[in-house]
Write a protein that holds these residues in place. Structure first.
Motif, PDB file in Angstrom:
ATOM      1  N   ARG A   1       0.936  -1.201   0.009  1.00  0.00           N
ATOM      2  CA  ARG A   1       0.158   0.101  -0.155  1.00  0.00           C
ATOM      3  C   ARG A   1       0.867   1.223   0.084  1.00  0.00           C
ATOM      4  O   ARG A   1       0.660   2.112  -0.787  1.00  0.00           O
ATOM      5  N   GLU A   2       2.021   1.022   0.743  1.00  0.00           N
ATOM      6  CA  GLU A   2       2.865   2.474   0.692  1.00  0.00           C
ATOM      7  C   GLU A   2       3.639   2.569  -0.606  1.00  0.00           C
ATOM      8  O   GLU A   2       3.561   3.892  -0.947  1.00  0.00           O
ATOM      9  N   ASP A   3       3.917   1.791  -1.126  1.00  0.00           N
ATOM     10  CA  ASP A   3       4.640   1.658  -2.406  1.00  0.00           C
ATOM     11  C   ASP A   3       3.445   2.440  -3.494  1.00  0.00           C
ATOM     12  O   ASP A   3       3.982   3.342  -4.125  1.00  0.00           O
ATOM     13  N   ILE A   4       2.501   1.792  -3.519  1.00  0.00           N
ATOM     14  CA  ILE A   4       1.346   2.369  -4.348  1.00  0.00           C
ATOM     15  C   ILE A   4       1.143   3.866  -3.998  1.00  0.00           C
ATOM     16  O   ILE A   4       1.234   4.819  -5.019  1.00  0.00           O
ATOM     17  N   GLU A   5       0.816   4.380  -2.728  1.00  0.00           N
ATOM     18  CA  GLU A   5       0.551   5.629  -2.572  1.00  0.00           C
ATOM     19  C   GLU A   5       1.833   6.544  -2.862  1.00  0.00           C
ATOM     20  O   GLU A   5       1.644   7.645  -3.430  1.00  0.00           O
ATOM     21  N   THR A   6       3.062   6.207  -2.708  1.00  0.00           N
ATOM     22  CA  THR A   6       3.983   6.868  -3.034  1.00  0.00           C
ATOM     23  C   THR A   6       4.250   7.159  -4.538  1.00  0.00           C
ATOM     24  O   THR A   6       4.407   8.252  -4.877  1.00  0.00           O
ATOM     25  N   VAL A   7       4.217   6.222  -5.227  1.00  0.00           N
ATOM     26  CA  VAL A   7       3.990   6.532  -6.768  1.00  0.00           C
ATOM     27  C   VAL A   7       2.584   7.362  -7.186  1.00  0.00           C
ATOM     28  O   VAL A   7       2.838   8.139  -8.065  1.00  0.00           O
ATOM     29  N   LEU A   8       1.533   6.849  -6.617  1.00  0.00           N
ATOM     30  CA  LEU A   8       0.280   7.535  -7.020  1.00  0.00           C
ATOM     31  C   LEU A   8       0.540   9.415  -6.678  1.00  0.00           C
ATOM     32  O   LEU A   8       0.121  10.128  -7.281  1.00  0.00           O
ATOM     33  N   ASP A   9       1.281   9.504  -5.505  1.00  0.00           N
ATOM     34  CA  ASP A   9       1.213  11.063  -5.001  1.00  0.00           C
ATOM     35  C   ASP A   9       2.259  11.615  -5.881  1.00  0.00           C
ATOM     36  O   ASP A   9       1.988  12.732  -6.209  1.00  0.00           O
ATOM     37  N   ARG A  10       3.358  10.792  -6.428  1.00  0.00           N
ATOM     38  CA  ARG A  10       4.310  11.573  -7.107  1.00  0.00           C
ATOM     39  C   ARG A  10       3.478  11.638  -8.434  1.00  0.00           C
ATOM     40  O   ARG A  10       3.894  12.880  -9.328  1.00  0.00           O
ATOM     41  N   ALA A  11       2.857  10.594  -9.139  1.00  0.00           N
ATOM     42  CA  ALA A  11       2.270  11.002 -10.163  1.00  0.00           C
ATOM     43  C   ALA A  11       1.304  12.151 -10.089  1.00  0.00           C
ATOM     44  O   ALA A  11       1.112  12.782 -11.267  1.00  0.00           O
ATOM     45  N   SER A  12       0.591  12.409  -9.079  1.00  0.00           N
ATOM     46  CA  SER A  12      -0.144  13.426  -9.115  1.00  0.00           C
ATOM     47  C   SER A  12       0.717  14.922  -9.187  1.00  0.00           C
ATOM     48  O   SER A  12      -0.007  15.954  -9.990  1.00  0.00           O
ATOM     49  N   GLU A  13       1.680  14.827  -8.554  1.00  0.00           N
ATOM     50  CA  GLU A  13       2.673  16.129  -8.810  1.00  0.00           C
ATOM     51  C   GLU A  13       3.138  16.305 -10.352  1.00  0.00           C
ATOM     52  O   GLU A  13       3.059  17.219 -10.767  1.00  0.00           O
ATOM     53  N   PHE A  14       3.452  15.241 -10.998  1.00  0.00           N
ATOM     54  CA  PHE A  14       3.766  15.336 -12.267  1.00  0.00           C
ATOM     55  C   PHE A  14       2.516  15.688 -13.110  1.00  0.00           C
ATOM     56  O   PHE A  14       2.709  16.563 -14.146  1.00  0.00           O
ATOM     57  N   ALA A  15       1.558  15.352 -12.802  1.00  0.00           N
ATOM     58  CA  ALA A  15       0.131  15.857 -13.417  1.00  0.00           C
ATOM     59  C   ALA A  15      -0.235  16.939 -13.492  1.00  0.00           C
ATOM     60  O   ALA A  15      -0.713  17.680 -14.581  1.00  0.00           O
ATOM     61  N   ALA A  16       0.010  17.654 -12.348  1.00  0.00           N
ATOM     62  CA  ALA A  16      -0.122  18.965 -12.179  1.00  0.00           C
ATOM     63  C   ALA A  16       0.914  20.080 -12.928  1.00  0.00           C
ATOM     64  O   ALA A  16       0.149  20.912 -13.331  1.00  0.00           O
ATOM     65  N   ASP A  17       1.844  19.506 -13.162  1.00  0.00           N
ATOM     66  CA  ASP A  17       2.909  20.543 -13.922  1.00  0.00           C
ATOM     67  C   ASP A  17       3.491  19.478 -14.733  1.00  0.00           C
ATOM     68  O   ASP A  17       4.803  19.374 -14.531  1.00  0.00           O
ATOM     69  N   PRO A  18       3.226  18.905 -15.827  1.00  0.00           N
ATOM     70  CA  PRO A  18       4.000  17.956 -16.582  1.00  0.00           C
ATOM     71  C   PRO A  18       5.196  18.408 -17.393  1.00  0.00           C
ATOM     72  O   PRO A  18       6.523  17.943 -17.240  1.00  0.00           O
ATOM     73  N   SER A  19       5.448  19.847 -17.420  1.00  0.00           N
ATOM     74  CA  SER A  19       6.575  20.243 -18.280  1.00  0.00           C
ATOM     75  C   SER A  19       7.803  20.682 -17.041  1.00  0.00           C
ATOM     76  O   SER A  19       8.668  21.123 -17.497  1.00  0.00           O
ATOM     77  N   ALA A  20       7.346  20.399 -15.705  1.00  0.00           N
ATOM     78  CA  ALA A  20       8.327  20.962 -14.392  1.00  0.00           C
ATOM     79  C   ALA A  20       9.164  19.837 -14.504  1.00  0.00           C
ATOM     80  O   ALA A  20      10.171  19.940 -13.497  1.00  0.00           O
ATOM     81  N   ALA A  21       9.055  18.772 -15.086  1.00  0.00           N
ATOM     82  CA  ALA A  21      10.107  17.390 -14.616  1.00  0.00           C
ATOM     83  C   ALA A  21      11.168  17.420 -15.652  1.00  0.00           C
ATOM     84  O   ALA A  21      11.827  16.329 -15.496  1.00  0.00           O
ATOM     85  N   GLY A  22      11.306  18.090 -16.599  1.00  0.00           N
ATOM     86  CA  GLY A  22      12.399  18.069 -17.694  1.00  0.00           C
ATOM     87  C   GLY A  22      13.724  17.886 -17.129  1.00  0.00           C
ATOM     88  O   GLY A  22      14.572  17.401 -17.908  1.00  0.00           O
ATOM     89  N   ASP A  23      14.076  18.225 -15.893  1.00  0.00           N
ATOM     90  CA  ASP A  23      15.501  18.202 -15.366  1.00  0.00           C
ATOM     91  C   ASP A  23      15.621  16.955 -14.314  1.00  0.00           C
ATOM     92  O   ASP A  23      16.489  16.929 -13.854  1.00  0.00           O
ATOM     93  N   ARG A  24      14.509  16.032 -14.521  1.00  0.00           N
ATOM     94  CA  ARG A  24      14.505  15.018 -13.326  1.00  0.00           C
ATOM     95  C   ARG A  24      15.735  13.715 -13.803  1.00  0.00           C
ATOM     96  O   ARG A  24      16.445  13.474 -12.874  1.00  0.00           O
ATOM     97  N   HIS A  25      15.771  13.532 -15.064  1.00  0.00           N
ATOM     98  CA  HIS A  25      16.489  12.518 -15.558  1.00  0.00           C
ATOM     99  C   HIS A  25      17.330  12.844 -16.768  1.00  0.00           C
ATOM    100  O   HIS A  25      17.115  11.994 -17.734  1.00  0.00           O
ATOM    101  N   PRO A  26      18.096  13.952 -16.811  1.00  0.00           N
ATOM    102  CA  PRO A  26      18.727  14.345 -18.314  1.00  0.00           C
ATOM    103  C   PRO A  26      19.485  13.216 -18.762  1.00  0.00           C
ATOM    104  O   PRO A  26      20.561  12.829 -17.903  1.00  0.00           O
ATOM    105  N   GLY A  27      19.439  13.049 -19.648  1.00  0.00           N
ATOM    106  CA  GLY A  27      20.294  11.741 -20.621  1.00  0.00           C
ATOM    107  C   GLY A  27      20.138  10.498 -20.251  1.00  0.00           C
ATOM    108  O   GLY A  27      20.850   9.636 -20.637  1.00  0.00           O
ATOM    109  N   LYS A  28      19.071  10.086 -19.096  1.00  0.00           N
ATOM    110  CA  LYS A  28      18.964   8.505 -19.063  1.00  0.00           C
ATOM    111  C   LYS A  28      18.218   8.252 -20.134  1.00  0.00           C
ATOM    112  O   LYS A  28      17.060   8.753 -20.918  1.00  0.00           O
ATOM    113  N   LEU A  29      18.526   6.732 -20.645  1.00  0.00           N
ATOM    114  CA  LEU A  29      18.098   6.180 -21.628  1.00  0.00           C
ATOM    115  C   LEU A  29      17.346   4.868 -20.914  1.00  0.00           C
ATOM    116  O   LEU A  29      17.942   4.196 -20.424  1.00  0.00           O
TER     117      LEU A  29
END
Lengths: 304, 304, 304
Positions: free
Chosen positions: B14-42
């Protein structure tokens, strides 16, 4: 220095090879440090035949350098189906990209294509012809594991049809290497390749059995023996079985013999080798990235 | 926390799920704000079976995080055709990428593959097995529309073969949910899944008709009934017709019942539903992006 | 200004066209200067039919603007195989991307799709229908080579089935152009197109032979005559031979006549033309990049 295009391993001097390999070592040491080498550069991937390793590692290399790729896609999803000539296809694509990587089933295709374009072009396999970036990553892997001078290498399997083997053998004549070729009689090195090697002053020996030469080898390079070369299944099984590497096979080898394979393998090398320190084939595949980064870095620079 | 790989929804607390879902809510609220999270990762996309939604949303997610993808392409254009084993393929590809997303027709393929690689691996569907990132986006969509506690959900259609349904039902046992399963007799939940749900203490009811339970539902999750499950066309039409959702069907439902579907649909849900406020299936598909961003964000972090 | 979607060349006013072409000129003058125009923007490529030029140049254009693409892949590798409607497919994909480029075999597909999505959509070919970004790059090429006013153009080949030709002819009615159509009797312009052109006040002449009109032409636009339009091979060879361009053909033309072709060509234009200053077809293909950059730049801006 390398010219604008890499068509065959034969065009590579010892100095060219060492320049690419040295640069590859630098990239390998710090893969994320190269992201500002070629920002915005686009590499066109034109694969007229299936590929996993070569295509994905060129794509990775372009992206690790800060560039990107545009992919022609499969022949089925391209204008080639409408009867377009290869010359026309590459002349169009050179207008989109800063470089082209071409794989094509016809021998000589890359050379012909390179004559029609002004951007750098890499031959990523032209039928029974050449695949020089494979040779570079093979050389890189050999150098990392055993050095390229005072080297004793065994090259085993299908020596008749394997373009990988012919290019590698030729490139090794730039170095102080004793080359042993091990294959069934029916899959020996073509006379023309043997002639070339002798002309280049190479130290070459041919064997039908691995046993006698194995203890001397620093590197054992294994290739796939294809079923379709044999008239019947029994014959194939008998031959293939003789050239299969198992942990027992290696009992008589040097402890640190490096076992290489261009992949994909079917069962030339037993999975029991995979977790030994001799298994070098996955590293070899992975080396495709730094080596192709170094190659692209050199070719794209001449473009500026 | 999530481990290095996501293979089945069952590994999610339950904790794993809630962690992912909370983070997803943050990303959904501002999709363009995450562009520097993982630069260069493939991220390597290895799809041995067709996919639109899953593949494109993973690709979008990787790019919205500042990373990129390398695509193995179709099986026809890869070395798989040359007889390479899945283990060899992923061991090669892990050398190119920082993570792998794998879809494969064989149940258990992702688990086996994960044992051979050191980079994070996401199971994006293994035959009749698991598809846990679908479960996460289903949970996210349910939470956004009806909350995950004190929830009454109806799951309808092919409950026998649908891997989506089994994973979702299991994941819902982490929350305070009343689960109603509606299907023809021949497509009921497998006994093993029913047993698992009871073991987990789930509140479960099974029905052959939607009518009686519909008014209680906060969410109605519809799945496709496949023609090929039925011996003849008449039988299929009769059954499929009973489980088709039209605006009239919803007359007896709560005004704000959320109608979900993993897509693609054929005609289980009438197009007349599409423009109602109950239609949640397109949002559900779109939620694949922020949810997979959150998932990748978590997996790629453990890689640093 | 252009609206949110580009579905047909008919929706383009003279001012729209000039705006796009002017912007394309700026991009062409300094291709690497646009990398910060649309950082992070994602363009979905949905090609339900084969394409090299159109797909790769849209991909290049998106990347040269600082954006990226997500590719639906071939129909065989997508959910379309599972029976999903086009409307559902694009409604899902609009949740992943900032714009959609669609090619589809059915006429009217793009218009229908555009009605279902809120993101900008470009029609990249809908069967026998429209392909307006091709028209824009044709206009750009004509303007670069001969100007768009006081122009005499010959359009030759298959005028009956070629969607490229119909769109171009219509778009040219916005400018002061004399249009000559040259084709065998059986492949003349459809009556409806001829009617449209006359309604728009175009100066139009039709010919069965190139000879008489050739000396007057500033531009000669050649299209492919498809073998399958003819009942037998002899008939095809006879007709195709009459409309094939060789260096000799051009003896009677203006020295600087620009020979264009939408490509792929089979043998409508002899390879001996390729290295003459008249050959404009490769430039024409390359112009797809700056023109599509300008188009995307305009469409993605309305999205902000």
């Amino acid at each position: 220095m390398l010219g604008r295009s890499l068509l065959t391993a034969k065009q590579l001097s010892r100095e060219d090879i060492e320049t690419v390999l040295d640069r590859a070592s630098e990239f390998a040491a710090d893969p994320s440090a190269a992201g500002d080498r070629h920002p915005g550069k686009l590499l066109a991937l034109c694969f007229f035949e299936p590929s996993t390793r070569t295509k994905m590692s060129f794509e990775t290399a372009a992206k690790r350098l800060g560039g990107d790729v545009i992919d022609m896609g499969s022949v089925e999803s391209s204008s080639v189906k409408k009867g377009e000539s290869l010359a026309d296809t590459v002349r169009v694509i050179e207008g989109y990209a800063d470089g082209i990587v071409l794989r094509h089933p016809k021998q000589g295709a890359a050379k012909m294509a390179a004559e029609h374009v002004d951007v750098p072009l890499v031959n990523a396999g032209d039928g029974a012809g050449h695949h020089p970036s494979q040779t570079l990553l093979d050389l890189y892997t050999i150098r990392e594991n055993a050095g390229l001078d005072d080297l004793t290498i065994g090259i085993m399997g299908d020596l008749k049809y394997g373009r990988t083997v012919h290019s590698l053998a030729h490139a090794l004549t730039n170095f102080d290497v004793r080359q042993h070729f091990i294959s069934p009689q029916s899959l020996k090195l073509p006379r023309s390749v043997r002639y070339d090697l002798h002309e280049a002053g190479a130290h070459v020996r041919e064997h039908e059995e691995l046993e006698a030469v194995l203890p001397a080898l620093d590197v054992l390079y294994v290739t796939r023996i294809q079923r379709e070369r044999f008239p019947d299944e029994d014959e194939y099984q008998k031959v293939a079985g003789q050239y299969r590497i198992t942990p027992e096979t290696l009992d008589d080898a040097k402890d640190d013999v490096a076992v290489m394979h261009p992949l994909p393998r079917v069962d030339e090398i037993s999975a029991a080798i995979d977790d030994t320190s001799n298994a070098t084939y996955f590293d070899q595949a992975h080396n495709g990235v730094p080596v192709r980064m170094a190659l692209l870095d050199s070719l794209l620079q001449t473009d500026d």
